[in-house]
Write a protein that holds these residues in place. Structure first.
Motif, mmCIF file in Angstrom:
data_model
loop_
_atom_site.group_PDB
_atom_site.id
_atom_site.type_symbol
_atom_site.label_atom_id
_atom_site.label_comp_id
_atom_site.label_asym_id
_atom_site.label_seq_id
_atom_site.Cartn_x
_atom_site.Cartn_y
_atom_site.Cartn_z
ATOM 1 N N TYR A 182 50.177 41.661 41.296
ATOM 2 C CA TYR A 182 48.909 42.000 40.642
ATOM 3 C C TYR A 182 49.209 42.530 39.244
ATOM 4 O O TYR A 182 50.253 43.126 39.003
ATOM 5 N N TYR A 183 48.303 42.249 38.309
ATOM 6 C CA TYR A 183 48.531 42.600 36.909
ATOM 7 C C TYR A 183 47.251 43.183 36.304
ATOM 8 O O TYR A 183 46.149 42.760 36.646
ATOM 9 N N SER A 184 47.447 44.107 35.364
ATOM 10 C CA SER A 184 46.311 44.636 34.621
ATOM 11 C C SER A 184 46.039 43.669 33.467
ATOM 12 O O SER A 184 46.977 43.262 32.773
ATOM 13 N N CYS A 185 44.791 43.271 33.282
ATOM 14 C CA CYS A 185 44.489 42.359 32.166
ATOM 15 C C CYS A 185 42.990 42.392 31.884
ATOM 16 O O CYS A 185 42.230 43.109 32.530
ATOM 17 N N SER A 186 42.581 41.602 30.895
ATOM 18 C CA SER A 186 41.153 41.499 30.561
ATOM 19 C C SER A 186 40.658 40.100 30.869
ATOM 20 O O SER A 186 41.349 39.121 30.585
ATOM 21 N N PHE A 187 39.462 40.027 31.424
ATOM 22 C CA PHE A 187 38.807 38.743 31.652
ATOM 23 C C PHE A 187 37.674 38.634 30.639
ATOM 24 O O PHE A 187 36.883 39.560 30.488
ATOM 25 N N GLY A 202 40.407 44.891 33.869
ATOM 26 C CA GLY A 202 40.433 45.020 35.328
ATOM 27 C C GLY A 202 41.772 44.590 35.878
ATOM 28 O O GLY A 202 42.786 44.637 35.178
ATOM 29 N N TRP A 203 41.755 44.143 37.127
ATOM 30 C CA TRP A 203 43.005 43.787 37.805
ATOM 31 C C TRP A 203 42.967 42.350 38.298
ATOM 32 O O TRP A 203 41.999 41.919 38.907
ATOM 33 N N LEU A 204 44.049 41.635 38.004
ATOM 34 C CA LEU A 204 44.199 40.246 38.440
ATOM 35 C C LEU A 204 45.130 40.244 39.646
ATOM 36 O O LEU A 204 46.267 40.708 39.558
ATOM 37 N N TYR A 205 44.628 39.753 40.777
ATOM 38 C CA TYR A 205 45.448 39.690 41.995
ATOM 39 C C TYR A 205 45.815 38.235 42.238
ATOM 40 O O TYR A 205 44.926 37.386 42.336
ATOM 41 N N LEU A 206 47.106 37.952 42.321
ATOM 42 C CA LEU A 206 47.550 36.587 42.606
ATOM 43 C C LEU A 206 48.023 36.543 44.055
ATOM 44 O O LEU A 206 49.024 37.150 44.406
ATOM 45 N N THR A 207 47.262 35.846 44.906
ATOM 46 C CA THR A 207 47.668 35.725 46.309
ATOM 47 C C THR A 207 48.195 34.302 46.516
ATOM 48 O O THR A 207 48.126 33.472 45.608
ATOM 49 N N THR A 251 53.558 36.525 34.158
ATOM 50 C CA THR A 251 52.308 36.242 34.879
ATOM 51 C C THR A 251 52.049 34.747 34.922
ATOM 52 O O THR A 251 51.734 34.186 35.968
ATOM 53 N N PHE A 252 52.207 34.084 33.768
ATOM 54 C CA PHE A 252 51.905 32.659 33.695
ATOM 55 C C PHE A 252 52.853 31.847 34.583
ATOM 56 O O PHE A 252 52.444 30.916 35.272
ATOM 57 N N LYS A 253 54.126 32.255 34.575
ATOM 58 C CA LYS A 253 55.121 31.538 35.380
ATOM 59 C C LYS A 253 54.757 31.611 36.868
ATOM 60 O O LYS A 253 54.830 30.623 37.605
ATOM 61 N N LEU A 254 54.327 32.807 37.301
ATOM 62 C CA LEU A 254 53.950 32.986 38.699
ATOM 63 C C LEU A 254 52.697 32.158 39.033
ATOM 64 O O LEU A 254 52.616 31.519 40.085
ATOM 65 N N MET A 255 51.728 32.160 38.099
ATOM 66 C CA MET A 255 50.510 31.379 38.333
ATOM 67 C C MET A 255 50.847 29.893 38.464
ATOM 68 O O MET A 255 50.302 29.186 39.319
ATOM 69 N N GLU A 256 51.769 29.449 37.630
ATOM 70 C CA GLU A 256 52.211 28.045 37.682
ATOM 71 C C GLU A 256 52.804 27.719 39.045
ATOM 72 O O GLU A 256 52.498 26.688 39.639
ATOM 73 N N GLN A 257 53.671 28.611 39.509
ATOM 74 C CA GLN A 257 54.322 28.374 40.804
ATOM 75 C C GLN A 257 53.299 28.263 41.933
ATOM 76 O O GLN A 257 53.388 27.382 42.782
ATOM 77 N N LEU A 258 52.318 29.184 41.913
ATOM 78 C CA LEU A 258 51.337 29.193 42.994
ATOM 79 C C LEU A 258 50.424 27.965 42.922
ATOM 80 O O LEU A 258 50.091 27.370 43.951
#
Length: 1247
Positions: free
Chosen positions: A159-164, A173-178, A237-244
Motif C-alpha cells: 500500500y502507498y500514500s498518493c493522490s488521486f 489518500g491510500w492506494l492498496y494493491l491487492t 509502485t509502477f513496477k508492482l502494478m505492472e506485475q499484478l
C-alpha cells in the motif's frame, strides 16, 4: 486483534473512553460511530492522510494501573463486536487475578506476558504465513478488507500514500494493491473517495508526466481513466502494478490462477513493512529477468547475486560485474553490456576454492570445470557464505552422484577430438560438455527401438563435395570455420564459453554450416535442458506413437507443406522425423499442442540438428524465446506486432501514417514474426537471421523488419492500396540473397510467383543485417519487455472484446435482452467465473478455462456461483428461499449434467424471468417445481417429467428416443460399437438444423404437477411476495388461488379414477366434471379451514412471517389432510401420471381440461360434487391420512394459469417490468463482497 503491548503517553487525545475498570480502558476513535461533529471530520481526515496505526482500528483497549501515567495498548478492533469480545475475555479471565497483586509493576508485567502468550498461541495456527507479515502491514490489510468489503482470500501486496486526481483536484489518500484489485481510499473533510478496479479490467497502464499532472501513473479501464501521483517512490509502485496487471493478463490468457510460489527462497526475518507476497513477487520478477538474460530452464530459481570482478584471460583484465547463483548455475554479467557474459553449469564444476587474498586480488574465488577451464572471481563481499552456498548446491547436483566411473572419457573438451558416436540414454552417465558431436550413422536406435534421426538432415541429404571444389564460397566457409576455432581456443567452447562483443561479430558474419546446430543449442539454452533430461524425447515419442488427437490431425495436414522445395522433405525420412518432433512437442505441451508455422520452423531446426536437438530447440523457442507465440490465439506474435507498429511510429513516422492508412502492417508482419522470416525469404538468407535470433532474441527480428520497411520507404509511400504494398515488400524479400552459402540454391516458391518483368535488384542478407544494426540497434531487451507488457494489455483486452461480441452474437434473437444488456450480463458472468479462480481455492478443476474451447464454452460457472448471481439479478426475490430457487433453476439449465452452465444457458434462465408474457413467466416458474429442477424425495416421481426438459428437441426426436430406449438398454455392445466408429456428421447437422427451427414448447407439453410439487410452488409464491408493497393483497390472492386449485386437483383425482375405469364414457365424465366446477363457489363451509390457514400471518407478527416456509408448509399440509380423498390405497403417483400422459389425447381427457380451465363461472349444480366434498370432509378420511401428501392428486399448468388469471393483483405482479440494468449495476458494486456471504451459507441450500 490482540496487539503486542506498546506504550501510549497521551491516552485521551482524539479518543473517547467508552468503558473502564481499574485495569483496562476501552476507547473509540473520534469521527467513528455516531456524532463527532467537526472534531470527528478532522480526525477522520488526519487518519487517512497520516499513516497512523489508528487509521486501521477505530476501537482499542488500553491497560493502565491507578498510579501510573503510562498506558499500554493490548488490543484493537475494526468493529464494536470484535472489541467487545476482547473486553469480555479480559473481564472474565484477568480482572480477578489482577486484584490479587500488590505491586503495580507486577500487574503490568503479568498483563504483558499474558497478551504475548495469547498472540503466540494465535500465531501457532498461522505459522506458515502468519508471522511473516509484520504487524503494521497486517493492520493495513485489515483496514483494506473492511474498507472495500474484500473477502479473506484477497491478499494485500502493498500500500502507498498518493493522490488521486478527481477532475482537477488531487485527493490525498491510500492506494492498496491487492492480488486481484487496485483500491484507493481518501477521506477529506467529510468527502469520501473510494475506488476499486479489477486488474483483469485494466486496458492501459503507463507512467507519464504532463503539464496538467506531475509525474503520475495512468490506469485505464474500458470506461474510465484514472490518474495517481505524488508517490514517494513512483518507480517501485509502477513496477508492482505492472506485475499484478501482468498476472491478471496471464490469467485471462491461460487460466493460471495466481499461486504463491512456495519454491522461492525466503529471507530468515521478514522485512519491515513488506508483505511476504510483495517479497515473493519481487523474487519472481528477478527470477524471470535472470532466466531471460542467461536463457536458463523455466524451473531455475535465483538464490542471490553479488558484485565482483572476473579475470578474462583473452584480454588480461578484471571486468566488474555481477555474479548470480541459482540451484544449477553460476552466471556472470559485466556492467558494460557487451564486455562479457558467462554461464557455468554446476554439473561441469570440479573444484571451487578460495585463493589467497592480496592487495591486487582481494578475496578471490577460483572455479574449475571438467573442460579444463578455470574462472577467477575477485572482490567478493561475503566469500565464505558464497562458497558455502555453492557447495550446498554442488552436493545436490545430479551429475555428482553418478560417480567417477565414466569421468571425462566421452566428453568433447576444448581441444579433444569429438567422439564419433553418442551413447544411448542408458549408457550415457555424464552429460557432454559441449554439443559438438558430429555423428556418422544416419539413424541410431534408442533402447526402445524408436527410429530417430541422429544428425542434421542436411548432412544426410547434401553429399557435399570437398570445400576446394566450391571455389571462393568454399574458401570463405573455411575461413569462417577457422575464425570460430580460434574463438573457441581463446574464449572456450561449450556452455562455459566467454560470450563477448567478439562472439556477436562472428555470429553476424554468419555461422558456418558445420557449427550451426551446435551454436544454436548453446545460445538458445536448449543444450542445458537436453543434457539434464536424457531419454525424455525418446519417451515422448514412444508415448505419442499411434495416438490420435486434434493436434496430430493438424500436423498430418501440414507435414507436406513444410519446406516442400527442400530435398530433405521430399521423402519419408525427413517427413517422419518432422512428424515425430511435432507430435512429441504436442504431447509435452498440450496447451499449445500444434500451431501453424511450427512446422516451418521445426523443419529448419531438423536440417541442422538431430531429432532430439530439434525438439529441445523447439521447446526453447515456444516456451522461452517466443512466449505465447504458438498458442491458439497467437497472442505473443500479435504483441510483438504491436511493438513493431509502435517502433515504426517512432522511427519511421512518415511511413507509419501511410501504412496505417493502407492497413498493411498487421497483414504482413504476422508471418515474419511467426516463422522468423523463413516463409518469406529464400532459405539460405533466412537461416542467417535465425543465427542472430538465437544469439540476440526477438530484437533482431524487429530490427530486420524495420530495415525492410526503411529500404522500401519511397515505393511504399507511392502505393495506392494494400495489395500493391504487399507486392513491393514480397518482391524485395524474395530477392534477399546469401552469396556466401555453400548449399545448392533452393528455389523459393514465393519468388517464382512474384517475379515481375524487370529483373529485380538483389539484396545481400549481410548488408541488410549490417544496416539493421547501424540504424536500429538502440533497442534493448528490457525496453522490449516493457513494450511487450503494454501491448499485451491491449491485445488480450481486444481479444476479450472479440470473445464477448462472438458470445453475444451466438445468443438467439428471441431471448429478449438488448445487445447492451447481454454485454453487461456477459461481463458480470465472466467476473464471477474469474473470481472463482482467485478466491475459490476448493472449486472443481473443471471450472478452469480452456482457451482452445469455443468462446461460448470458455467461461462457465458452477451451482454456488450461479446462486450468487441469481440472488442479485433475479426479479423474483424470495428472501431466504432464494438459494433454493436458484438451485432448482441451475439444475433446469444444466442440460448436459456436468454441474457447470455456460453463458447461453445462463441468459436463457434469466430471460424466462424477465421477458415474455404472464404465461411464459408462469411456465418458467412451473418448471422450477418439476424434476429435474425439483429434487424428488422418491426418485420414481421424476419418471414422467424426465423427457420434458430438453427444450430445444422436437417431439419427433423424443418419440424416436422412447422407441429406441428399451432396445439400447439391453444391448450395451451396440453402444460400444457406436463409440468407436467415426462420428456421423450428418447426425450433428440434423441436430443443428433442429436447434435452428427449435419448436416452441406449448402449454400441452408440460407434465402435470403432483401435490408435493404444488406445495413447493405455493411456498415459493409466498416467499416471493414477502417484500412487495402489495404484500397483503398478494397473500390474500394466492391463498384464494391455492385453495381453489386444491379443490380442482381433488376433483381431478376422482375424475381420473373414473376415466381409468370407463375411458370411453367421454360425455358422462365431461358433465360430471363441469358440475364439479360449478359446485365449488356455493360450498364455502367445507373449505373454510384451509383458506383461513393459508392466509398470511398478521402484519405485526414479524416472527411468524419470517418463518414463512414452515408456516405455509403446515398450512398447506393440513388443508390437504382435510381435502384428502378416501381412496387411500390407490395406484402410486408414477403410474397414475403416466396413464394421464398416455390418455392425454383421448376425447375424455381433453374435454376435462377444457372444462376445468375455462368454465369457472357455470351455474348448474349436481349432487355428485357435494358428495365428493362431503366425503373429503369425513372424519375417518382425515384420521386415516393425517398430514401426509396425497400421491394421486395432480394438477395441470392450464389449471394453474386459469386460476391465477382470476386475480388481477397476481396478473399485475407477473406482468410488471423490471429493469435488469439497475440490478447489474448493483451486482457490480457487490461483486467483490460475494464470498463474505457465501462463506456462511449452509451446504444444503440446494433444496
Amino acid at each position: 486483534m490482540w496487539l503486542g503491548p506498546e506504550e501510549v503517553l497521551v491516552a485521551n487525545a482524539l479518543w473517547v473512553t467508552e468503558r473502564a475498570n481499574p485495569f483496562f480502558v476501552l476507547q473509540r476513535r473520534r469521527g467513528h460511530g455516531k456524532g463527532g461533529g467537526l472534531t470527528g471530520l478532522l480526525v477522520g481526515t488526519l487518519d487517512v492522510v497520516l499513516d497512523s496505526s489508528a487509521r486501521v482500528a477505530p476501537y482499542r483497549i488500553l491497560h493502565q494501573t491507578q498510579d501510573s501515567q503510562v498506558y499500554w495498548t493490548v488490543a484493537c478492533g475494526s468493529s464494536r463486536k470484535e472489541i467487545t469480545k476482547h473486553w469480555e475475555w479480559l473481564e472474565n479471565n484477568l480482572l480477578q487475578t489482577l486484584s490479587i497483586f500488590d505491586n503495580e509493576e507486577d500487574i503490568t508485567t503479568f498483563v504483558k506476558g499474558k497478551i504475548h502468550g495469547i498472540i503466540a498461541e494465535e500465531n501457532k495456527n498461522l505459522q506458515p504465513q502468519g508471522d511473516e507479515d509484520p504487524g503494521k502491514f497486517k493492520e493495513a490489510e485489515l483496514k483494506m478488507r473492511k474498507q472495500f468489503g474484500m473477502p479473506e482470500g484477497e491478499k494485500l501486496v502493498n500500500y502507498y500514500s498518493c493522490s488521486f486526481w478527481k477532475g482537477r483536484v488531487p485527493r490525498q489518500g491510500w492506494l492498496y494493491l491487492t492480488v486481484n484489485h487496485l483500491c484507493f481510499y481518501s477521506f477529506l473533510l467529510g468527502k469520501e473517495v473510494s475506488l476499486v478496479v479489477q486488474w483483469v479490467d485494466v486496458t492501459r497502464l503507463e507512467k507519464n508526466a504532463t503539464l496538467l499532472f506531475p509525474e503520475s501513473i495512468r490506469v485505464d479501464t474500458r470506461d474510465q481513466e484514472l490518474f495517481f501521483s505524488m508517490f514517494l517512490n513512483i518507480g517501485e509502485t509502477f513496477k508492482l502494478m505492472e506485475q499484478l496487471a501482468n498476472l491478471a493478463m496471464r490469467q485471462l490468457l491461460d487460466s493460471e490462477g495466481f499461486l504463491e510460489d512456495k519454491a522461492l527462497p525466503r529471507p530468515i526475518r521478514p522485512h519491515k513493512n513488506i508483505s511476504a507476497l510483495k517479497r515473493d513477487l519481487d523474487a519472481r520478477a528477478k527470477n524471470e529477468c535472470y532466466r531471460a538474460t542467461f536463457r536458463l530452464p523455466k524451473d531455475e530459481r535465483l538464490d542471490g547475486h553479488t558484485g565482483c570482478t572476473l579475470w578474462t584471460p583473452f584480454n588480461k583484465l578484471h571486468i566488474p560485474g555481477q555474479m548470480f547463483i541459482s540451484n544449477n548455475y553460476i552466471c556472470f554479467a559485466s556492467k558494460e553490456e557487451d564486455a562479457c557474459r558467462l554461464i557455468i553449469p554446476l554439473r561441469e564444476v570440479t573444484i571451487v576454492e578460495k585463493a589467497d587474498s592480496s592487495s591486487v586480488l582481494p578475496s578471490p574465488l577460483s572455479i574449475s570445470t571438467k573442460s579444463k577451464m578455470t574462472f577467477l572471481f575477485a572482490n567478493l563481499k561475503d566469500r565464505d557464505f558464497l562458497v558455502q552456498r555453492i557447495s550446498d548446491f554442488l552436493q545436490r547436483t545430479p551429475s555428482k552422484q553418478t560417480g567417477s566411473s565414466s569421468a571425462g572419457g566421452t566428453k568433447a573438451g576444448v581441444s579433444d577430438p569429438a567422439p564419433e558416436s553418442l551413447p544411448t540414454p542408458q549408457e550415457a552417465s555424464e552429460p557432454p560438455a559441449s554439443p559438438s558431436s558430429p555423428l556418422s550413422s544416419p539413424l541410431s536406435f534408442s533402447t526402445r527401438e524408436i527410429p530417430t534421426t541422429s544428425q542434421g538432415l542436411l548432412k544426410v541429404f547434401q553429399k557435399n563435395s570437398p570445400m576446394e571444389d566450391l571455389g571462393t564460397k568454399g574458401a570463405k566457409e573455411k575461413m569462417k570455420e577457422e575464425s570460430w576455432n580460434i574463438h573457441f581456443f581463446e574464449y572456450g567452447r561449450g556452455m562455459c564459453m566467454y560470450r563477448t562483443a567478439k562472439t556477436r561479430e562472428l555470429v553476424l558474419k554468419g555461422i558456418p554450416e558445420s557449427l550451426r546446430g551446435e551454436l544454436w543449442l548453446l545460445f538458445s539454452g536448449a543444450w542445458n535442458e537436453m543434457v539434464t533430461h536424457p531419454g525424455y524425447y525418446a519417451e515422448l515419442v514412444e508415448k505419442s506413437l499411434g495416438k490420435y488427437t486434434l493436434a496430430t490431425e493438424e500436423i498430418e495436414r501440414d507435414l507436406h507443406r513444410s519446406m516442400p522445395e527442400h530435398p530433405a522433405f521430399q521423402n519419408e525420412l525427413g517427413i517422419a522425423a518432422l512428424r515425430r518432433v511435432l507430435t512429441a512437442y504436442a504431447f509435452r505441451n498440450p496447451t499449445i499442442g500444434y500451431c501453424q508455422a511450427m512446422n516451418i520452423v521445426t523443419s529448419v531446426l531438423l536440417l541442422y540438428g538431430s531429432e532430439e536437438e530439434a525438439f529441445w530447440l523447439l521447446v526453447a523457442l515456444c516456451e522461452r524465446m517466443l512466449p505465447d507465440y504458438y498458442n491458439t490465439r497467437v497472442v505473443g506474435a500479435l504483441v510483438d506486432q504491436g511493438i513493431f507498429e509502435e517502433l515504426t511510429r517512432d522511427v519511421l513516422p512518415r511511413l507509419s501514417e501511410k501504412m496505417q492508412e493502407l492497413g498493411v502492417i498487421s497483414s504482413i508482419s504476422l508471418s515474419w514474426f511467426l516463422t522468423l522470416f523463413l516463409s518469406v525469404m529464400p532459405f539460405e538468407s533466412a537461416v542467417v537471421i535465425v543465427d542472430c535470433f538465437f544469439y540476440e532474441g526477438i530484437k533482431v527480428i524487429l530490427q530486420v523488419a524495420l530495415a525492410v520497411l526503411d529500404a522500401n520507404m519511397e515505393q511504399l509511400l507511392d502505393c495506392s492500396d494494400e495489395g500493391e504494398a504487399m507486392t513491393v515488400l514480397g518482391r524485395y524479400l524474395d530477392n534477399v540473397v546469401n552469396k556466401q552459402s555453400i548449399s545448392p540454391p533452393i528455389p523459393h516458391l514465393h519468388a517464382l510467383l512474384t517475379s515481375g518483368d524487370d529483373p529485380p535488384v538483389e539484396v545481400d542478407i549481410f548488408d541488410l543485417l549490417r544496416v539493421s544494426y547501424e540504424k536500429f540497434s538502440s533497442l534493448r531487451a528490457d525496453d522490449i519487455e516493457q513494450m511487450r507488457f503494454k501491448q499485451r494489455l491491449k491485445v488480450i483486452q481486444s481479444l476479450e472484446d472479440t470473445a464477448k461480441r462472438s458470445v453475444v452474437r451466438a445468443i438467439p434473437g428471441d431471448i429478449g435482452f438488448s445487445i447492451e444488456e447481454l454485454e453487461e450480463l456477459y461481463m458480470v458472468f465472466k467476473a464471477k467465473h474469474l473470481a472463482s479462480q482467485y478466491w475459490g481455492g476448493n472449486r472443481s478443476a473443471a471450472i478452469h478455462r480452456d482457451p482452445s474451447l469455443p468462446y461460448l464454452e470458455q467461461y462457465r460457472i458452477d451451482a454456488s456461483q450461479f446462486r450468487e448471481l441469481f440472488a442479485s439479478l433475479t426479479p423474483w426475490a424470495c428472501g431466504s428461499h432464494t438459494p433454493v430457487l436458484a438451485g432448482r433453476m441451475f439444475r433446469l439449465l444444466d442440460q448436459n449434467k456436468d454441474s457447470l452452465i455456460n453463458f447461453k444457458e445462463f441468459v436463457t434462465g434469466m430471460s424466462g424471468m424477465y421477458h415474455g408474457d404472464l404465461t411464459e413467466k408462469l411456465k418458467a416458474l412451473y418448471k422450477l417445481h418439476l424434476p429435474p429442477a425439483l429434487i424428488p424425495e422418491e426418485a420414481e416421481s421424476a419418471l414422467e417429467a424426465a423427457h420434458y426438459f430438453t427444450e430445444d428437441s422436437s417431439s419427433e426426436a423424443l418419440l424416436q428416443e422412447q422407441q429406441e430406449g428399451s432396445g439400447n438398454e439391453d444391448t450395451p455392445e451396440r453402444r460400444e460399437e457406436k463409440g468407436t466408429s467415426p462420428p456421423d456428421y450428418r447426425h450433428y447437422l440434423r441436430i443443428w438444423a433442429k436447434e435452428k427451427e427449435a419448436q416452441k414448447e406449448t402449454i400441452k407439453d408440460l407434465p402435470k404437477m403432483n401435490q408435493e410439487q404444488f406445495i413447493e410452488l405455493c411456498k415459493t409464491l409466498y416467499n416471493m411476495f414477502s417484500e412487495d408493497p402489495m404484500e397483503q393483497d398478494l397473500y390474500h390472492a394466492i391463498a384464494t388461488v391455492a385453495s381453489l386449485l386444491l379443490r380442482i386437483g381433488e376433483v381431478g383425482k376422482k375424475f381420473s379414477a373414473l376415466t381409468t375405469k370407463k375411458p370411453r364414457d367421454g360425455a358422462h365424465s365431461g358433465d360430471h366434471n363441469s358440475a364439479t366446477e360449478e359446485d365449488e363457489p356455493p360450498t364455502p363451509k367445507v373449505h373454510q379451514d384451509p383458506t383461513q390457514e393459508c392466509q398470511p400471518p398478521a402484519a405485526g407478527d414479524r416472527q411468524a412471517k419470517a418463518s414463512g416456509d414452515t408456516h405455509l408448509g403446515k398450512a398447506l399440509q393440513d388443508s390437504h389432510g382435510i381435502v384428502e380423498g378416501g381412496s387411500g390405497e390407490g395406484q402410486g403417483s408414477p403410474s397414475l401420471l403416466l396413464s394421464d400422459d398416455e390418455t392425454k389425447d383421448d376425447m375424455s381427457m381433453s374435454s376435462y381440461s377444457v372444462v376445468s380451465t375455462g368454465s369457472l363461472q357455470c351455474e348448474d349444480l349436481t349432487e355428485d360434487t357435494v358428495l365428493v366434498g362431503g366425503e373429503a370432509c369425513s372424519p375417518t378420511a382425515t384420521s386415516r391420512t393425517g398430514g401426509t401428501v396425497d400421491t394421486d392428486w395432480c394438477i395441470s399448468f392450464e389449471q394453474i394459469l386459469a386460476s391465477i388469471l382470476t386475480e388481477s393483483v397476481l396478473v399485475n405482479f407477473f406482468e410488471k417490468k423490471v429493469d435488469i440494468g439497475l440490478k447489474i449495476k448493483d451486482q457490480k458494486k457487490v461483486e467483490r463482497q460475494f464470498s463474505a456471504s457465501s462463506d456462511h451459507e449452509p451446504s444444503g441450500v440446494l433444496g
